[in-house]
Motif scaffolding. Structure first.
Motif, PDB file in Angstrom:
ATOM      1  N   THR A 154      37.801  45.379  39.216  1.00  0.00           N
ATOM      2  CA  THR A 154      38.086  46.191  38.031  1.00  0.00           C
ATOM      3  C   THR A 154      37.590  45.511  36.762  1.00  0.00           C
ATOM      4  O   THR A 154      37.217  44.339  36.758  1.00  0.00           O
ATOM      5  N   VAL A 155      37.649  46.269  35.677  1.00  0.00           N
ATOM      6  CA  VAL A 155      37.227  45.784  34.363  1.00  0.00           C
ATOM      7  C   VAL A 155      37.931  44.486  33.976  1.00  0.00           C
ATOM      8  O   VAL A 155      37.324  43.572  33.436  1.00  0.00           O
ATOM      9  N   GLY A 156      39.209  44.399  34.266  1.00  0.00           N
ATOM     10  CA  GLY A 156      39.931  43.170  33.949  1.00  0.00           C
ATOM     11  C   GLY A 156      40.536  43.134  32.568  1.00  0.00           C
ATOM     12  O   GLY A 156      40.596  42.091  31.933  1.00  0.00           O
ATOM     13  N   ILE A 188      26.445  37.615  38.328  1.00  0.00           N
ATOM     14  CA  ILE A 188      26.135  36.196  38.114  1.00  0.00           C
ATOM     15  C   ILE A 188      26.794  35.345  39.186  1.00  0.00           C
ATOM     16  O   ILE A 188      26.223  34.367  39.650  1.00  0.00           O
ATOM     17  N   ARG A 189      28.025  35.736  39.614  1.00  0.00           N
ATOM     18  CA  ARG A 189      28.785  34.953  40.598  1.00  0.00           C
ATOM     19  C   ARG A 189      28.437  35.332  42.028  1.00  0.00           C
ATOM     20  O   ARG A 189      29.067  34.837  42.959  1.00  0.00           O
ATOM     21  N   MET A 190      27.536  36.268  42.201  1.00  0.00           N
ATOM     22  CA  MET A 190      27.308  36.791  43.562  1.00  0.00           C
ATOM     23  C   MET A 190      25.843  36.718  43.964  1.00  0.00           C
ATOM     24  O   MET A 190      25.424  37.401  44.907  1.00  0.00           O
ATOM     25  N   VAL A 215      33.044  46.670  38.179  1.00  0.00           N
ATOM     26  CA  VAL A 215      33.080  47.479  36.961  1.00  0.00           C
ATOM     27  C   VAL A 215      33.316  46.588  35.744  1.00  0.00           C
ATOM     28  O   VAL A 215      34.171  45.707  35.761  1.00  0.00           O
ATOM     29  N   ASP A 216      32.546  46.802  34.702  1.00  0.00           N
ATOM     30  CA  ASP A 216      32.708  46.083  33.445  1.00  0.00           C
ATOM     31  C   ASP A 216      32.837  47.091  32.308  1.00  0.00           C
ATOM     32  O   ASP A 216      32.447  48.250  32.454  1.00  0.00           O
ATOM     33  N   PRO A 217      33.383  46.661  31.163  1.00  0.00           N
ATOM     34  CA  PRO A 217      33.599  47.623  30.075  1.00  0.00           C
ATOM     35  C   PRO A 217      32.299  48.131  29.449  1.00  0.00           C
ATOM     36  O   PRO A 217      31.301  47.426  29.402  1.00  0.00           O
ATOM     37  N   PRO A 232      43.481  39.498  34.997  1.00  0.00           N
ATOM     38  CA  PRO A 232      43.025  39.317  33.620  1.00  0.00           C
ATOM     39  C   PRO A 232      41.557  38.867  33.536  1.00  0.00           C
ATOM     40  O   PRO A 232      41.017  38.361  34.508  1.00  0.00           O
ATOM     41  N   PRO A 233      40.939  39.058  32.357  1.00  0.00           N
ATOM     42  CA  PRO A 233      39.548  38.669  32.171  1.00  0.00           C
ATOM     43  C   PRO A 233      39.347  37.186  32.472  1.00  0.00           C
ATOM     44  O   PRO A 233      40.170  36.357  32.093  1.00  0.00           O
ATOM     45  N   GLY A 234      38.295  36.868  33.191  1.00  0.00           N
ATOM     46  CA  GLY A 234      37.961  35.476  33.452  1.00  0.00           C
ATOM     47  C   GLY A 234      38.822  34.789  34.492  1.00  0.00           C
ATOM     48  O   GLY A 234      38.713  33.580  34.701  1.00  0.00           O
ATOM     49  N   ALA A 235      39.676  35.542  35.198  1.00  0.00           N
ATOM     50  CA  ALA A 235      40.569  34.931  36.190  1.00  0.00           C
ATOM     51  C   ALA A 235      39.809  34.425  37.418  1.00  0.00           C
ATOM     52  O   ALA A 235      40.344  33.629  38.191  1.00  0.00           O
ATOM     53  N   GLY A 236      38.579  34.908  37.576  1.00  0.00           N
ATOM     54  CA  GLY A 236      37.784  34.501  38.735  1.00  0.00           C
ATOM     55  C   GLY A 236      37.618  35.618  39.748  1.00  0.00           C
ATOM     56  O   GLY A 236      37.334  35.362  40.925  1.00  0.00           O
ATOM     57  N   LYS A 237      37.759  36.849  39.308  1.00  0.00           N
ATOM     58  CA  LYS A 237      37.663  38.000  40.219  1.00  0.00           C
ATOM     59  C   LYS A 237      36.307  38.059  40.920  1.00  0.00           C
ATOM     60  O   LYS A 237      36.235  38.245  42.129  1.00  0.00           O
ATOM     61  N   SER A 238      35.236  37.875  40.151  1.00  0.00           N
ATOM     62  CA  SER A 238      33.895  37.974  40.747  1.00  0.00           C
ATOM     63  C   SER A 238      33.648  36.823  41.714  1.00  0.00           C
ATOM     64  O   SER A 238      33.123  37.013  42.810  1.00  0.00           O
ATOM     65  N   THR A 239      34.021  35.607  41.297  1.00  0.00           N
ATOM     66  CA  THR A 239      33.827  34.437  42.157  1.00  0.00           C
ATOM     67  C   THR A 239      34.604  34.618  43.458  1.00  0.00           C
ATOM     68  O   THR A 239      34.105  34.332  44.542  1.00  0.00           O
TER      69      THR A 239
HETATM   70  N1  LIG Z   1      38.341  25.653  37.860  1.00  0.00           N
HETATM   71  C1  LIG Z   1      38.079  26.812  38.454  1.00  0.00           C
HETATM   72  N2  LIG Z   1      37.268  27.686  37.847  1.00  0.00           N
HETATM   73  C2  LIG Z   1      37.023  28.861  38.463  1.00  0.00           C
HETATM   74  C3  LIG Z   1      37.590  29.183  39.711  1.00  0.00           C
HETATM   75  N3  LIG Z   1      37.177  30.422  40.047  1.00  0.00           N
HETATM   76  C4  LIG Z   1      36.369  30.849  39.067  1.00  0.00           C
HETATM   77  N4  LIG Z   1      36.265  29.902  38.092  1.00  0.00           N
HETATM   78  C5  LIG Z   1      35.461  29.981  36.856  1.00  0.00           C
HETATM   79  O1  LIG Z   1      36.039  30.924  35.984  1.00  0.00           O
HETATM   80  C6  LIG Z   1      35.021  31.576  35.221  1.00  0.00           C
HETATM   81  C7  LIG Z   1      35.156  33.080  35.321  1.00  0.00           C
HETATM   82  O2  LIG Z   1      34.931  33.470  36.658  1.00  0.00           O
HETATM   83  P1  LIG Z   1      34.562  34.962  37.047  1.00  0.00           P
HETATM   84  O3  LIG Z   1      34.500  35.029  38.529  1.00  0.00           O
HETATM   85  O4  LIG Z   1      33.390  35.430  36.299  1.00  0.00           O
HETATM   86  O5  LIG Z   1      35.860  35.702  36.503  1.00  0.00           O
HETATM   87  P2  LIG Z   1      36.150  37.276  36.385  1.00  0.00           P
HETATM   88  O6  LIG Z   1      37.610  37.468  36.530  1.00  0.00           O
HETATM   89  O7  LIG Z   1      35.267  38.011  37.330  1.00  0.00           O
HETATM   90  O8  LIG Z   1      35.710  37.561  34.902  1.00  0.00           O
HETATM   91  P3  LIG Z   1      35.494  38.989  34.213  1.00  0.00           P
HETATM   92  O9  LIG Z   1      34.802  39.875  35.213  1.00  0.00           O
HETATM   93  O10 LIG Z   1      34.652  38.671  33.037  1.00  0.00           O
HETATM   94  O11 LIG Z   1      36.853  39.479  33.838  1.00  0.00           O
HETATM   95  C8  LIG Z   1      33.692  31.045  35.756  1.00  0.00           C
HETATM   96  O12 LIG Z   1      33.234  30.054  34.920  1.00  0.00           O
HETATM   97  C9  LIG Z   1      34.050  30.512  37.116  1.00  0.00           C
HETATM   98  O13 LIG Z   1      33.200  29.470  37.545  1.00  0.00           O
HETATM   99  C10 LIG Z   1      38.446  28.226  40.334  1.00  0.00           C
HETATM  100  O14 LIG Z   1      38.991  28.438  41.413  1.00  0.00           O
HETATM  101  N5  LIG Z   1      38.655  27.064  39.655  1.00  0.00           N
END
Ligand SMILES: Nc1nc2c(ncn2[C@@H]2O[C@H](COP(=O)(O)OP(=O)(O)OP(=O)(O)O)[C@@H](O)[C@H]2O)c(=O)[nH]1
Ligand code: B12
Ligand SMILES: [Mg+2]
Lengths: 137, 320
Positions: free
Chosen positions: B143-145, B95-97, B79-81, B51-58
Motif C-alpha cells: 500500500t501507499v503507506g 528500487i528494493r526489488m 502503490v505509491d501516492p 507507515p512510510p519507510g517501515a520497510g514494506k518494499s524490502t
Molecule cells: N536497519 C534496517 N533498515 C531497513 C530494514 N528494512 C528496510 N530498511 C531500510 O529502510 C528504508 C526504507 O525501506 P523501504 O523498503 O523502501 O520502505 P517502505 O515501507 O517500502 O517505504 P515507502 O514505500 O516509501 O513507504 C531503506 O533504506 C531500507 O534499506 C531493516 O530490517 N533494518
C-alpha cells in the motif's frame, strides 16, 4: 480520459551519480507523468524487464560513468529482442561527450540531454515523441 | 497485441498492457477481464501495509524471493501516492526489488494511487485479477503507506501483514484504532535496531484487549538481512489455514466481492451523472442554484439521480 505518460528512469552500470536522475524524476512528476524510479546500478537486462512489466512509454537512462557507448545501445538491443522497441522511446542524459551523440542516435537512442539542457526541453520532447499509437481512451 | 491470448499464455507484455488499459478504463480491456474472470480466484492475495519507510518494499522483496525458492510464482503490485496537483508520481518501490526484475516467475508493477484514498488505487483490484488469471500463485499488494486510511487493503486481500518498526512509541497508541481491524499478522521490521522487543510487547498488549478467534502473531524481522522471513511466511500459511478451517475464507471473499461491486456501482453512477459530458452542465446548473440558495444540495442530488435514471430508461441501456 487522458492517458498518463509513464517513464522508467534508470541508472545503468556501476555509476553512483544519482543527482541528475533525481532532478529529472522530479521534473517529470511535476509535469504530470508517472515516473518509475529504479535506483542505482542496474543491468540492461533489469532495465528492459522492468520497462516491459511497467509498460512504460519511455525509458530515460542517466549515465555519468563514461560507459554510455556500450550500455545505452545494449538497452535498445534487448528491447528489440523483446519486440518492445517499437512501443518505447529511449532517452539518455548525463555526462556524454558531444562527439558520441551521433552514433548513439544511430543505434536507436532517440535523444541525449546533457548538462545545461532545461528540463522543460526534455518534458516537451517526451510529450511529442511517445509512441502511443497502441494506447487508447 | 492479442491481449486475451497473451494473458492466457502468461506473456509479460500482454499482462503489462492489460494493466495499463484497465487503469485507463479501456472498455475493450474491461470486457476481456469480464470474460476471463472465471479463471481468477486461485491466487492467494497478501497485503503489505504500514507507515512510510517501515520497510514494506524490502520485506516484500524478501517474501517473494523466499516463495520463489519453493517454486511459487509471485506477482507484486506496489502503490505509491500521486500528486493531487499535477497527477504525476514518483513510484520508487522497485528500487528494493531490482534482483527480482529478471526472474521469469515474478511480475512487479508500480501503480500511482491516482486520487484514490485508502492506500490502493481504483485499478488495483483489476490488476490483481490480471495477475491471478496469468497464473501467479501469490500476489502481494504494497500500500501507499500513509499509515492511517489503509482500510481498503482489507477488502482487496486474503491476509494483511502490518509492518511496524521500533521506536514508533506513542504512535502505536495513536495508530491503534486503525491497526487492530486491519492486521492479520504483525511484522516488527528493523529488529536490528534498539527497541524491537519493546515494540513487540506493546503490540501484544494491544492484542490482549481484543478477543477474536484469530490472534495476530507478532514476528520480529530484519528485511535487509532476510532474518525472520521464513517465520513470517509460516504466519501467512497459518492464517490461510485458519481461514479455511474456520470456514471464514469464502465469507471473507464474499465480503471483498461485495465491497468491489458496491465500489463499481458508485463509480458508474458518478460517471453517468458527473463525468458524462452531456450531464456536466446539469450539475453546474444545480450547483449555481444551490450557491444562490434557490435549491438545497439534498434535493439537487436526488433530482440529478432521478433524471439520469430516466435517461437510461428512454434509451435502453445508455452506457456500457
Ligand atoms: N536497519 C534496517 N533498515 C531497513 C530494514 N528494512 C528496510 N530498511 C531500510 O529502510 C528504508 C526504507 O525501506 P523501504 O523498503 O523502501 O520502505 P517502505 O515501507 O517500502 O517505504 P515507502 O514505500 O516509501 O513507504 C531503506 O533504506 C531500507 O534499506 C531493516 O530490517 N533494518
Ligand atoms: C557530484 C559529482 C560526484 C558525487 C556524486 C554524488 C551523487 N550522489 O550524485 C561524488 C563525489 C560521489 C562523485 C564520485 C565520483 N565521480 Co563524480 N562528479 C560529480 C560532478 C562534479 C557533478 C555531477 C552532478 O551531480 N551534477 C549535477 C546534476 C544535476 O547534473 P547531471 O547529472 O549532469 O544531470 C543533468 C543533465 O546531465 C541531465 N541528465 C542527467 N541524466 C539524465 C537522464 C535523462 C534521461 C535526461 C533526459 C537528462 C539527464 O539532466 C540533469 C539536469 O540538468 C561531475 C562533474 C560534472 N560536471 O558533471 C563529476 C563526474 C561525473 N564524476 C566523475 C568521476 C570520475 C567520479 C569518480 C569515479 C571519482 C573517483 N575517482 O572516485 C567517483 C565515482 C562514484 C560512483 N560510485 O560512480 C567524472 C566522470 C568522468 C567520465 N564520465 O568520464 C566527472 C565527469 C568529473 C570529471 N570531469 O572527471 N562524483
Ligand atoms: Mg515501498
Amino acid at each position: 480520459m487522458g492517458k498518463t505518460i509513464r517513464v522508467l528512469i534508470a541508472k545503468p552500470g556501476l555509476d553512483g551519480h544519482d543527482r541528475g536522475a533525481k532532478v529529472i524524476a522530479r521534473a517529470l512528476r511535476d509535469a504530470g507523468m508517472e515516473v518509475i524510479y529504479t535506483g542505482l546500478r542496474l543491468t540492461p537486462e533489469q532495465i528492459v524487464q522492468s520497462a516491459i512489466q511497467e509498460d512504460v512509454d519511455a525509458v530515460a537512462l542517466s549515465i555519468l560513468s563514461g560507459a554510455h557507448n556500450y550500455l545505452l545501445p545494449r538497452v535498445v538491443e534487448l528491447l528489440k529482442e523483446e519486440n518492445a522497441y517499437d512501443d518505447i522511446l529511449v532517452l539518455g542524459g548525463g555526462v556524454i561527450p558531444e562527439e558520441d551523440i551521433p552514433q548513439l542516435k544511430e543505434k536507436g537512442i532517440a535523444e541525449i540531454f546533457t548538462h545545461g539542457t532545461s528540463t522543460q526541453v526534455t518534458i516537451d520532447f517526451i510529450r511529442n515523441n511517445v509512441k502511443n499509437s497502441v494506447r487508447c481512451s | 497485441m492479442d491481449l486475451l491470448n497473451g494473458l492466457l499464455n502468461k506473456e509479460k507484455r500482454a499482462i503489462a498492457r492489460m494493466i495499463t488499459l484497465v487503469e485507463a478504463n479501456d472498455e475493450e480491456a474491461l470486457r476481456i477481464l469480464s470474460d476471463l474472470y472465471k479463471f481468477s480466484g486461485k491466487a492467494y492475495v497478501i497485503g503489505i501495509t504500514g507507515p512510510p519507510g517501515a520497510g514494506k518494499s524490502t520485506l516484500t522483496d524478501k517474501l517473494a524471493s523466499n516463495l520463489r525458492k519453493e517454486g511459487k510464482k509471485v506477482g507484486i503490485i506496489a502503490v505509491d501516492p500521486t500528486s493531487p496537483f499535477t497527477g504525476g508520481a514518483i513510484l520508487g518501490d522497485r528500487i528494493r526489488m531490482n534482483k527480482l526484475a529478471t526472474d521469469p516467475g515474478v511480475f512487479i508493477r508500480s501503480m500511482g494511487a491516482r486520487g484514490h484514498l485508502g492506500g490502493i488505487s481504483k485499478a488495483t483490484h483489476a490488476a490483481v485479477k490480471i495477475l491471478d488469471i496469468a497464473g501467479f500463485d501469490y500476489i502481494f499488494i504494497e500500500t501507499v503507506g500513509v499509515g492511517q486510511s489503509e482500510i481498503d487493503i482489507v477488502k482487496a486481500t486474503d491476509t494483511v501483514v502490518m509492518v511496524m518498526v521500533p521506536g514508533l512509541g506513542d504512535d502505536i497508541q495513536a495508530l491503534k484504532a486503525g491497526i487492530m481491524e486491519i492486521a492479520d499478522i504483525f511484522a516488527v521490521n528493523k529488529s536490528d535496531r534498539d527497541g524491537a522487543d519493546r515494540t513487540k510487547v506493546e503490540i501484544e498488549m494491544m492484542l490482549d484487549f481484543s478477543c477474536t478467534n484469530w490472534r495476530p502473531p507478532v514476528t520480529k524481522v530484519v528485511a535487509t538481512y532476510n532474518e525472520g522471513i521464513e517465520e513470517l511466511i509460516d504466519n501467512v500459511f497459518e492464517h490461510k489455514n485458519f481461514l479455511i478451517s474456520s470456514g471464514t475464507f469464502l465469507e471473507k471473499r464474499i465480503l471483498n466481492s461485495e465491497a468491489e461491486i458496491i465500489g463499481l456501482i458508485k463509480d458508474r453512477i458518478i460517471d453517468r451523472i458527473v463525468n458524462d459530458s452531456s450531464n456536466e452542465n446539469d450539475v453546474r446548473i444545480y450547483a449555481e442554484q444551490a450557491a444562490k440558495r434557490k435549491i438545497d444540495p439534498y434535493t439537487a442530488s436526488v433530482e440529478l439521480l432521478v433524471k439520469s435514471m430516466k435517461e437510461v430508461d428512454n434509451s435502453g441501456c445508455k452506457k456500457g
